[in-house]
Design an enzyme around this catalytic site. Structure first.
Site, PDB file in Angstrom:
ATOM      1  N   ASN A 174       0.686  -1.312   0.086  1.00 32.34           N
ATOM      2  CA  ASN A 174      -0.210   0.035  -0.341  1.00 32.34           C
ATOM      3  C   ASN A 174       1.050   1.219  -0.294  1.00 32.34           C
ATOM      4  O   ASN A 174      -0.145   2.588  -0.890  1.00 32.34           O
ATOM      5  CB  ASN A 174      -0.829  -0.338   0.796  1.00 32.34           C
ATOM      6  CG  ASN A 174      -0.105  -0.001   2.027  1.00 32.34           C
ATOM      7  OD1 ASN A 174       0.724  -0.435   2.996  1.00 32.34           O
ATOM      8  ND2 ASN A 174      -1.171   0.631   3.130  1.00 32.34           N
ATOM      9  N   GLU A 209       4.471  -4.306  11.992  1.00 34.02           N
ATOM     10  CA  GLU A 209       3.241  -3.298  11.977  1.00 34.02           C
ATOM     11  C   GLU A 209       2.605  -3.808  11.091  1.00 34.02           C
ATOM     12  O   GLU A 209       2.318  -4.384  10.458  1.00 34.02           O
ATOM     13  CB  GLU A 209       3.891  -1.603  10.988  1.00 34.02           C
ATOM     14  CG  GLU A 209       4.028  -1.129  11.658  1.00 34.02           C
ATOM     15  CD  GLU A 209       4.331   0.053  13.050  1.00 34.02           C
ATOM     16  OE1 GLU A 209       2.791  -0.515  13.376  1.00 34.02           O
ATOM     17  OE2 GLU A 209       4.864   0.179  14.263  1.00 34.02           O
ATOM     18  N   GLU A 235       8.150   2.825  15.068  1.00 29.19           N
ATOM     19  CA  GLU A 235       8.960   3.350  13.493  1.00 29.19           C
ATOM     20  C   GLU A 235       9.402   5.157  13.200  1.00 29.19           C
ATOM     21  O   GLU A 235       8.184   5.316  14.592  1.00 29.19           O
ATOM     22  CB  GLU A 235       7.972   2.340  12.932  1.00 29.19           C
ATOM     23  CG  GLU A 235       8.615   1.125  12.457  1.00 29.19           C
ATOM     24  CD  GLU A 235       8.306   1.033  10.761  1.00 29.19           C
ATOM     25  OE1 GLU A 235       8.698   0.911  10.124  1.00 29.19           O
ATOM     26  OE2 GLU A 235       6.921   0.213  10.765  1.00 29.19           O
TER      27      GLU A 235
END
Ligand code: ADP
Length: 475
Positions: free
Chosen positions: A147, A244, A456
């Site tokens: 994505n 994630e 992150e």
């Protein structure tokens, strides 16, 4: 064929991935190498061999290379954005925005390379000093989703290199083009052979090979199922891991919200980038007194969205990224109706002049928290409205999810905004803003099953990409 980059050499493979354009299936973006387990083993070995010298480079050397890469990404944002829009399907302005972000990330970490700091303090014992310093972790494996084809590889690669690690990147099968372009840019920016390796191909084949080849750390973004199985595999091998894995993000609309602002936040958060963001607002939790007006206005605005070819100037929403994702979205739409939710607008597949995976954004109302629509991450343009009796009820609904990535609130009350910021069980909280759309210089990540390991991005990225050493210095 676009080759893999292993030990500084571009290498073809036996098989290729065809990169299709989801806006136009007659447009093939390119052929990309599909690596074998041997390719992965050689890439990890090359990264291992390159590590001692790279970890001893000066911060200035690393900073200069990252800065050069960032400059090229920014200078070529139009071309790279067009490639990204073609392979992933987000609209050209969204794609150029993503490329810009990738360039800015490299610039940010060019600065961070110069700021790797330690601490010096007195020991509790006389005549002894304690020095706490950071060292790179070693060979870092990066596995990325489709994505954000350049931003996610960038936000993992840039800090890994900045702090002296060597890298093997395995991008998503669907979008190898942007990762290949990034590898090409890094190679020409002056990275020594083996410091950054690109192995494109199947996750099922290359993921296990990457772990077995002996990496020191793995940073993964993708589905919960894959992430959790990787975490187990890393645990038994002693590999440091960061995951994630998406969200089911709530946007709470309090009864004192500005209606137009709330609708704008929902429209953007739920449907822009075709709803294919892990921070998308997929649960719209709306307080009673504003509920009906909100649903009516959001349905009008949703119906007016122009869904079309990612490169067409008039398009506001691009196609869904793949056939499988479209099938998944459509099955959630059918499932929502079967569960008794009210489909207020959209949800159906659309035809356009080119053959692509177009879908009308779907807005559901009268949803209940136990519905699959409200529990499972869909990863498409599907939003579910839940009615809340009060702000307190809305907050409870917002937190009623195993995920905890982002949570949003629309309100005109500072007291409520403060309460929500403190009590939302999410890694990121947005007030009067869409849940999606985050900055590159601050931490990104979630709680509960959304994330695992350190955050992150921003200065916090150093936690994952370095390991701390505590030294005791006697006299
Ligand atoms: P999605 O459903 O969004 O494609 P995945 O978790 O399947 O999410 O994919 C995210 C990334 O993980 C991709 O690069 C994919 O190739 C990779 N991947 C898929 N399966 C595995 C696996 N078993 N081991 C390692 N990586 C995998």
């Amino acid at each position: 064929m676009h080759s893999n980059l292993i030990d500084g050499i571009w290498r073809n493979s036996q098989t290729a991935l065809r990169n299709d354009n989801p806006s136009d299936l007659d447009d093939v973006v390119g052929e990309y190498a599909s690596g074998s387990p041997d390719d992965m083993r050689e890439a990890v070995a090359a990264a291992r061999a390159a590590f001692p010298a790279w970890s001893r480079t000066t911060p200035q050397q690393r900073s200069d290379i990252l800065d050069t890469a960032g400059s090229e990404i920014l200078a070529r944002r139009q071309v790279l954005g067009t490639l990204l829009a073609r392979e992933e399907g987000k609209t050209l302005p969204e794609a150029i925005g993503e490329v810009t972000r990738a360039g800015q990330i490299f610039k940010f970490f060019a600065g961070e390379a110069l700021r790797m700091q330690g601490e010096l303090m007195d020991s509790v014992r006389p005549g002894v000093e304690v020095l706490v310093s950071r060292e790179p972790v070693g060979v870092v494996g990066l596995i990325t989703p489709w994505n954000f084809p350049i931003a996610i590889p960038a936000w993992k690669t840039a800090p890994a290199l900045a702090f002296g690690n060597t890298v093997v990147l395995k991008p998503a099968e669907l979008v190898p083009g942007s990762a290949w372009a990034l590898a090409d840019i890094l190679q020409r920016a002056g990275l020594p052979a083996g410091v950054f390796n690109l192995v494109m191909g199947s996750g099922h084949v290359l993921g296990p090979a990457m772990l077995d080849a002996g990496i020191d750390a793995l940073s993964f973004t993708g589905s919960q199922r894959t992430g959790q199985s990787l975490a187990k595999a890393c645990a038994v091998r002693g590999i440091k891991v960061q995951l994630e894995m998406g969200g089911k993000n709530p946007l709470v609309v309090a009864d004192d919200a500005d209606l137009e602002q709330a609708v704008e936040c929902a429209l953007n958060g739920a449907f822009y980038a075709t709803g294919q963001r892990c921070t998308a607002s997929s649960r719209l939790i709306v307080c009673n007194s504003i509920h009906d007006a909100f649903v009516t206005r959001l349905a009008e605005r949703t119906a007016a969205l122009r869904v079309g070819h990612a490169l067409a100037v008039e398009s506001q929403i691009g196609p869904v990224a793949s056939e499988a994702q479209l099938a998944n979205n459509l099955s959630h739409v059918a499932g929502g109706q079967a569960e008794g939710a009210r489909l207020v607008y959209g949800g159906e597949r659309l035809k356009r002049t080119t053959r692509g995976y177009y879908q009308a954004p779907a807005l559901f109302a009268d949803c209940t928290p136990d519905m699959r629509l409200c529990r499972e991450e869909i990863f498409g343009p599907v939003a579910a409205v839940l009615r809340a009796e009060s702000y307190e009820h809305a907050l409870a609904l917002a937190n009623d999810t195993p995920y905890g990535l982002a949570a949003g609130l629309c309100t005109r009350s500072l007291a409520r905004a403060t309460h929500f910021r403190r009590h939302a069980e999410a890694g990121m909280v947005m007030v009067n803003l869409p849940t999606a759309g985050v900055d590159y210089h601050v931490p990104f990540g979630g709680r509960k099953t959304s994330s695992h390991g350190p955050r992150e991005q921003g200065r916090y990225a150093i936690e994952f990409y370095t390991t701390v050493k505590t030294a005791y210095l006697g006299s």
